[in-house]
Enzyme design. Sequence first.
Site, PDB file in Angstrom:
ATOM      1  N   ARG A 170      -0.634   7.302   5.746  1.00  0.00           N
ATOM      2  CA  ARG A 170      -1.613   6.559   6.529  1.00  0.00           C
ATOM      3  C   ARG A 170      -3.001   7.190   6.441  1.00  0.00           C
ATOM      4  NH1 ARG A 170       0.447   2.617  10.105  1.00  0.00           N
ATOM      5  NH2 ARG A 170       2.443   2.027   9.205  1.00  0.00           N
ATOM      6  N   SER A 206       0.834  -1.203   0.000  1.00  0.00           N
ATOM      7  CA  SER A 206       0.000   0.000   0.000  1.00  0.00           C
ATOM      8  C   SER A 206       0.869   1.252   0.000  1.00  0.00           C
ATOM      9  CB  SER A 206      -0.897   0.034   1.240  1.00  0.00           C
ATOM     10  OG  SER A 206      -1.846  -0.987   1.184  1.00  0.00           O
ATOM     11  N   HIS A 238      -4.161   5.963   3.028  1.00  0.00           N
ATOM     12  CA  HIS A 238      -4.437   4.529   3.165  1.00  0.00           C
ATOM     13  C   HIS A 238      -5.819   4.293   3.782  1.00  0.00           C
ATOM     14  CE1 HIS A 238      -3.517   0.330   3.897  1.00  0.00           C
ATOM     15  NE2 HIS A 238      -3.649   0.476   5.193  1.00  0.00           N
TER      16      HIS A 238
END
Lengths: 210, 210
Positions: free
Chosen positions: B37, B14, B40
Amino acid sequence: MDFIKQPMDIENRSMEIIAPHLSGLNLTEAETTVYSRMIHASGDVDYAPLIRLHPDAIAAAQAALQKGCNIYTDVEMVRTGIHKASFNRYGGRIECRVADPAIADMAKAEGITRSMAAMRSFGRDLAGSIVAIGNAPTALFEVLRLAEEENILPAVIIGIPVGFVGAADSKKVLAENKLVPFITVEGTKGGSPIAAAAVNAIMYLLDNRR
Amino acid sequence: MDFIKQPMDIENRSMEIIAPHLSGLNLTEAETTVYSRMIHASGDVDYAPLIRLHPDAIAAAQAALQKGCNIYTDVEMVRTGIHKASFNRYGGRIECRVADPAIADMAKAEGITRSMAAMRSFGRDLAGSIVAIGNAPTALFEVLRLAEEENILPAVIIGIPVGFVGAADSKKVLAENKLVPFITVEGTKGGSPIAAAAVNAIMYLLDNRR
């Protein structure tokens, strides 16, 4: 800092702003409610053309709720996002096992994710239930495998995992499955609030019909 | 259904997919982690140019954590999304008061939302804390009012409310404030997983520095 502070005003104004983005999609009134609440939860009108709603999904979920079905979620955030006061009227439970130490052991032993192990551990209990997935593609793949290989058929799968590894693929398999009605979103976007919003929209429709 | 089932493989892949979308933004290594993050958690690379990260935000949040600060959230989903095993090392508590019946009464009496009433009730306790808002623009407006009018200054405000009524405005006020370092996202998009991801990224950086 002058702004709207009344919850109902905020909700009504939001739905007005979302409405034009749904105008070309030929939705029923119930579908419009589900789409609107999913878009509301994301703040992203680009969801409108990406949402995939099986024609039987809303009715199947409502029938299951009225029978007191459980809801199985992949992560605690989906469980948290489901409106408890509405759900408690139907008599089912919301189950999430991702934080269970026994599931962590099972995942480690089998070399799979915890959310996948959790779905596998529910097994036959998933039949007739509502499955709501907001995070883990691996959980969705496992639920689809259980349907196909073991004939364990939830009433509906709300499968909206998020991310760049597996999420889009898992949702494509869901949208193409012929066994279980579904609600999903094409592509990499998704998440727990979107999955919970779909569940809450379906309960909202039932509550307001009574 | 051949897919990646190992959590670390999923995470690493990712981050590789997200990296090119951050290349033009001149981020530090720590900022890259926070951006990655957040992206994500949304599955949406279009967040990259919309994230606003005050240059002192990460360091201020880390210093506060190391002093054992509390985290105050607007909704239960943000609390649920914060990684407990990491946060528990620092000694603080995560506080969310939106479901407290006394807060519902206060909101009704004052004609404001429950999440706004909850932030008002925290009052001076917010000083030096981490505020993490993932849903309610009204909560963010209230925290900004407390900073400006009552000089109650959190260590950092992670303010990522979502929606079409007030969210974009509240985040604009946050990004322009001169009193408190912040992490936010321009526009209507946001949500609890994105706010929790920012908190988790900051803890991840601290954990991996030791």
